[in-house]
Design a protein around this motif. Sequence first.
Motif, PDB file in Angstrom:
ATOM      1  N   LEU A 108       1.202  -1.232  -0.319  1.00 36.40           N
ATOM      2  CA  LEU A 108       0.012  -0.056   0.369  1.00 36.40           C
ATOM      3  C   LEU A 108       0.987   1.154   0.286  1.00 36.40           C
ATOM      4  O   LEU A 108       2.039   0.851   0.169  1.00 36.40           O
ATOM      5  CB  LEU A 108      -0.993   0.213   0.829  1.00 36.40           C
ATOM      6  N   VAL A 109       0.280   2.522  -0.211  1.00 33.45           N
ATOM      7  CA  VAL A 109       0.833   2.889  -0.541  1.00 33.45           C
ATOM      8  C   VAL A 109       0.597   4.604   0.946  1.00 33.45           C
ATOM      9  O   VAL A 109      -0.451   5.017   1.157  1.00 33.45           O
ATOM     10  CB  VAL A 109       0.549   4.426  -1.403  1.00 33.45           C
ATOM     11  N   TYR A 110       2.102   4.721   1.302  1.00 33.04           N
ATOM     12  CA  TYR A 110       1.403   5.569   2.826  1.00 33.04           C
ATOM     13  C   TYR A 110       1.094   7.394   2.061  1.00 33.04           C
ATOM     14  O   TYR A 110       0.884   8.175   0.782  1.00 33.04           O
ATOM     15  CB  TYR A 110       2.658   5.513   3.391  1.00 33.04           C
ATOM     16  N   GLU A 111      -0.251   7.817   2.843  1.00 30.37           N
ATOM     17  CA  GLU A 111      -1.050   8.887   2.779  1.00 30.37           C
ATOM     18  C   GLU A 111      -1.571   9.137   1.052  1.00 30.37           C
ATOM     19  O   GLU A 111      -2.314   9.804   0.970  1.00 30.37           O
ATOM     20  CB  GLU A 111      -0.147  10.326   2.459  1.00 30.37           C
ATOM     21  N   GLN A 112      -2.078   7.843   1.253  1.00 30.82           N
ATOM     22  CA  GLN A 112      -3.306   7.666   0.049  1.00 30.82           C
ATOM     23  C   GLN A 112      -4.151   6.477   0.526  1.00 30.82           C
ATOM     24  O   GLN A 112      -5.377   6.826   0.719  1.00 30.82           O
ATOM     25  CB  GLN A 112      -2.260   7.192  -1.293  1.00 30.82           C
ATOM     26  N   PHE A 126      -1.878   3.385  12.440  1.00 33.44           N
ATOM     27  CA  PHE A 126      -2.125   3.706  11.025  1.00 33.44           C
ATOM     28  C   PHE A 126      -3.389   3.506  10.285  1.00 33.44           C
ATOM     29  O   PHE A 126      -4.381   2.825  11.052  1.00 33.44           O
ATOM     30  CB  PHE A 126      -0.966   3.380   9.563  1.00 33.44           C
ATOM     31  N   THR A 127      -4.466   4.296   9.649  1.00 28.73           N
ATOM     32  CA  THR A 127      -5.746   3.698   9.305  1.00 28.73           C
ATOM     33  C   THR A 127      -5.896   4.870   8.046  1.00 28.73           C
ATOM     34  O   THR A 127      -5.138   5.316   7.568  1.00 28.73           O
ATOM     35  CB  THR A 127      -7.292   4.460  10.257  1.00 28.73           C
ATOM     36  N   SER A 128      -7.252   3.942   6.822  1.00 31.79           N
ATOM     37  CA  SER A 128      -7.557   4.641   6.010  1.00 31.79           C
ATOM     38  C   SER A 128      -8.410   5.993   6.082  1.00 31.79           C
ATOM     39  O   SER A 128      -9.392   6.092   7.529  1.00 31.79           O
ATOM     40  CB  SER A 128      -8.112   3.298   5.012  1.00 31.79           C
ATOM     41  N   ARG A 129      -7.796   6.307   5.180  1.00 35.05           N
ATOM     42  CA  ARG A 129      -9.309   7.460   5.241  1.00 35.05           C
ATOM     43  C   ARG A 129      -9.053   8.727   3.618  1.00 35.05           C
ATOM     44  O   ARG A 129      -8.336   8.068   2.552  1.00 35.05           O
ATOM     45  CB  ARG A 129      -8.055   8.627   6.109  1.00 35.05           C
ATOM     46  N   ARG A 134     -12.976   9.217   7.249  1.00 33.19           N
ATOM     47  CA  ARG A 134     -12.421   7.678   7.823  1.00 33.19           C
ATOM     48  C   ARG A 134     -13.346   7.176   6.864  1.00 33.19           C
ATOM     49  O   ARG A 134     -14.619   7.640   6.461  1.00 33.19           O
ATOM     50  CB  ARG A 134     -12.125   7.567   9.712  1.00 33.19           C
ATOM     51  N   LEU A 135     -13.102   5.542   7.107  1.00 33.05           N
ATOM     52  CA  LEU A 135     -13.949   4.722   6.714  1.00 33.05           C
ATOM     53  C   LEU A 135     -14.084   3.573   7.698  1.00 33.05           C
ATOM     54  O   LEU A 135     -13.790   3.678   8.766  1.00 33.05           O
ATOM     55  CB  LEU A 135     -13.648   4.589   5.814  1.00 33.05           C
ATOM     56  N   SER A 136     -15.439   2.909   7.387  1.00 31.94           N
ATOM     57  CA  SER A 136     -16.021   2.231   7.743  1.00 31.94           C
ATOM     58  C   SER A 136     -16.889   1.417   7.072  1.00 31.94           C
ATOM     59  O   SER A 136     -17.383   1.321   5.650  1.00 31.94           O
ATOM     60  CB  SER A 136     -17.207   2.651   8.588  1.00 31.94           C
ATOM     61  N   PRO A 137     -16.350  -0.233   7.023  1.00 30.04           N
ATOM     62  CA  PRO A 137     -15.802  -1.304   8.277  1.00 30.04           C
ATOM     63  C   PRO A 137     -14.378  -0.174   8.133  1.00 30.04           C
ATOM     64  O   PRO A 137     -13.463  -0.266   6.809  1.00 30.04           O
ATOM     65  CB  PRO A 137     -15.594  -2.626   8.000  1.00 30.04           C
ATOM     66  N   SER A 138     -13.142  -0.073   8.810  1.00 36.18           N
ATOM     67  CA  SER A 138     -12.399   1.114   8.776  1.00 36.18           C
ATOM     68  C   SER A 138     -10.992  -0.526   8.609  1.00 36.18           C
ATOM     69  O   SER A 138     -11.344  -1.358   8.270  1.00 36.18           O
ATOM     70  CB  SER A 138     -11.741   1.260  10.435  1.00 36.18           C
ATOM     71  N   PHE A 139      -9.706   0.258   8.137  1.00 35.90           N
ATOM     72  CA  PHE A 139      -8.572  -0.732   7.731  1.00 35.90           C
ATOM     73  C   PHE A 139      -7.565   0.070   9.120  1.00 35.90           C
ATOM     74  O   PHE A 139      -7.525   0.777   9.037  1.00 35.90           O
ATOM     75  CB  PHE A 139      -8.247  -0.315   6.608  1.00 35.90           C
ATOM     76  N   GLN A 140      -7.032  -0.752   9.636  1.00 39.24           N
ATOM     77  CA  GLN A 140      -5.628  -0.277  11.018  1.00 39.24           C
ATOM     78  C   GLN A 140      -4.577  -1.606  10.289  1.00 39.24           C
ATOM     79  O   GLN A 140      -4.318  -2.158  10.201  1.00 39.24           O
ATOM     80  CB  GLN A 140      -6.116  -0.145  12.000  1.00 39.24           C
ATOM     81  N   LEU A 141      -3.168  -0.641  10.832  1.00 43.63           N
ATOM     82  CA  LEU A 141      -2.466  -0.436  10.785  1.00 43.63           C
ATOM     83  C   LEU A 141      -1.050  -0.807  12.055  1.00 43.63           C
ATOM     84  O   LEU A 141      -1.690   0.488  12.179  1.00 43.63           O
ATOM     85  CB  LEU A 141      -0.951  -1.109   9.782  1.00 43.63           C
ATOM     86  N   GLY A 158      -8.256  -5.640   9.471  1.00 45.92           N
ATOM     87  CA  GLY A 158      -9.678  -5.230   8.625  1.00 45.92           C
ATOM     88  C   GLY A 158      -8.835  -5.387   6.580  1.00 45.92           C
ATOM     89  O   GLY A 158      -7.426  -5.388   6.575  1.00 45.92           O
ATOM     90  N   ASP A 159      -9.701  -4.833   5.755  1.00 40.87           N
ATOM     91  CA  ASP A 159      -8.896  -5.015   4.776  1.00 40.87           C
ATOM     92  C   ASP A 159      -8.805  -3.562   3.495  1.00 40.87           C
ATOM     93  O   ASP A 159      -9.818  -2.420   4.122  1.00 40.87           O
ATOM     94  CB  ASP A 159     -10.059  -5.895   3.855  1.00 40.87           C
ATOM     95  N   ALA A 160      -7.756  -3.346   3.628  1.00 43.92           N
ATOM     96  CA  ALA A 160      -7.714  -2.271   2.775  1.00 43.92           C
ATOM     97  C   ALA A 160      -8.542  -1.331   1.405  1.00 43.92           C
ATOM     98  O   ALA A 160      -8.353  -2.915   0.620  1.00 43.92           O
ATOM     99  CB  ALA A 160      -6.516  -1.988   1.856  1.00 43.92           C
ATOM    100  N   PRO A 161      -9.299  -0.309   1.364  1.00 43.47           N
ATOM    101  CA  PRO A 161     -11.143  -0.029   0.921  1.00 43.47           C
ATOM    102  C   PRO A 161     -10.504  -0.230  -0.083  1.00 43.47           C
ATOM    103  O   PRO A 161      -9.209   0.446  -0.861  1.00 43.47           O
ATOM    104  CB  PRO A 161     -11.312   1.113   1.582  1.00 43.47           C
ATOM    105  N   ASP A 162     -11.257  -0.326  -1.382  1.00 40.42           N
ATOM    106  CA  ASP A 162     -10.781  -0.320  -2.682  1.00 40.42           C
ATOM    107  C   ASP A 162     -11.015   1.535  -2.710  1.00 40.42           C
ATOM    108  O   ASP A 162     -12.222   1.560  -3.005  1.00 40.42           O
ATOM    109  CB  ASP A 162     -11.199  -0.893  -3.791  1.00 40.42           C
ATOM    110  N   LEU A 163     -10.117   2.348  -3.325  1.00 43.67           N
ATOM    111  CA  LEU A 163     -10.701   3.395  -3.484  1.00 43.67           C
ATOM    112  C   LEU A 163     -11.391   4.306  -4.591  1.00 43.67           C
ATOM    113  O   LEU A 163     -12.051   5.426  -4.901  1.00 43.67           O
ATOM    114  CB  LEU A 163      -8.973   4.395  -3.509  1.00 43.67           C
ATOM    115  N   LYS A 164     -11.869   3.403  -5.910  1.00 43.09           N
ATOM    116  CA  LYS A 164     -12.202   3.269  -6.581  1.00 43.09           C
ATOM    117  C   LYS A 164     -13.819   3.191  -6.658  1.00 43.09           C
ATOM    118  O   LYS A 164     -14.595   3.648  -7.400  1.00 43.09           O
ATOM    119  CB  LYS A 164     -11.768   2.231  -8.237  1.00 43.09           C
TER     120      LYS A 164
END
Length: 415
Positions: A108-112, A126-129, A134-141, A158-164
Motif C-alpha cells: 500500500l501507499v502511505y498518505e494514499q 495508521f488507518t485508512s481515510r 475515515r471509512l467503515s469498515p475500518s482498516f488499521q495498521l 480489516g481490509d484496505a478499501p478499494d478507493l475506486k
Amino acid sequence: MDKRVQAIADKASMEFGLDHYHLGRYSFYTKRNGTDYELNMEWFPNDTEAPIEEDINPDGTVSIDYNIQQDRFQSVIFTRGTTFSTVRPFTKKTIEEAAAWLERQTGLVYEQDFFAEQASDNGFQFTSRVDGIRLSPSFQLNVEFDDDGKLLVFSAYGDAPDLKLVEKQEFKLTLEEIEPTVKKHLTLVNIPSEAEEKFVPVYAIDEVYVTADGKRCIPFLSDERMAKVDHLMEWDEPLRGSIERQFINFAEDVTADEAFHNDRQDNYELTNEQIVACIALVHDALRMEYPDDSGKWRLKELRIAHSYIEAFCYTNKAENTLFRPKLALIIDRETMKVINMIDNEAMFDVFNSFTPAPEPRIDHETAFEKMVPYITLDPVYVYDAELKKYILCGLLDSELAIDAVTGEVVELRDL
C-alpha cells in the motif's frame, strides 16, 4: 515440509531476522470472512527445549500469520515484549520510517491508502481515510518496537478499501435537517452501574450512520456478510427432540493443498432459498429447545461464517436494557442442520443482584432538548452492501446522556 510453506518460512526468517529461531509449529486455517486462508507459524528461540506445550510458549516466541491469497504477512507478535531478532527496522523511530516499512509489507501507499493516526514512544497506528474522512469498515495498521528499534508487534486489521469504490462528495448534512431521525435514535436505556450495583435509566443516542441525503440509516455495526431478517417465531405446539450439538471450529484447520488453492470464490452472500431454509430450521430448533417461548423470539440476522451460517434471535419484547436476551444458532452449510445453540443468559446472571432501575421522571421531549448540544454528526464513508460502494454518511453519536430521573447530563463512560 511442503515447499510452499518452506518458501513462506524462508521469507519470514529473512524479513524478521529469525536467525536465532527455528520453526516449531505451523497450521492453516480459514479466515472468518470465508474467502482467505492463513498460515500460522510459531517460531521458538533456538535454546528452547522441546517439546513445547500448546499455549505455553517461552518468552520471545514469534507468532506469525501469513495471508496466502493476499500474499502478505498479516501479523507478527513477539511474546511478552521479548525479541531475539537480528534486524532493527525502526532505528529512527519516526512515522516516515514506520510508514515506509509498512508500504513494503502491504504493497500500500502511505498518505494514499493509509495515514498516521496515533503515535507513542515505541509505536504507531495508521488507518485508512479519504480526504481526511475515515471509512467503515475500518482498516488499521499497527507497529510496536523496543528501545533498540526491533519489531515487537505488527498487525493489520480489516481490509484496505478499494478507493475506486468511494463515491466522493461534500458533507453538508446537519442535525436540524434530520431532527426526526435524531429523536428516534435518542432512546431510553437502563445501564448497569457496576460501581453502585444498580441500573441507571438514561436517554442515550443509539449510534447509527445517516446517509448524506438524510433519507436512510445504516446500522453502526454493519456487516456485508449479514442478511437482514425480521421473522417472529411462533408455533401452536412444540416439537419433540433436541439439537445434536457439535463442536464448532471457526478457525477451521485445512490442508496445505486447500489453503493454496487459488480458485476460491467469495461465498458470503446467502441466496433467498438459503434464507427461507434457515428460517424453517431456526423455527423448528426453538420449538424443540424453547417449547414455551412461542412469540418470544424474533430472527433478525443471518451471517455466513465460512462452513457455517450464524442465525441471531432477539427477544421480541421491547426492553430498555443495554443488553437484550440473544440466541445464536449455528447451521452447518453443507448439511443444513442446526448443530449448536448459544445464549447470553450468563451475562444477565451477573446483574441479578443489581437494584432495578427507577421509573423515569424526565420525558423524551425534555431529554431531547437537553441532549441537542451534545449530539455529534461526523462524516464517515460507509460501505453500502446494497450499492457495493462507499457512500458518505454522518455518524450520529454522543458520549453523554441524560439521567432519566434527575435530568442531569452524565458521561456514559462514568456509568
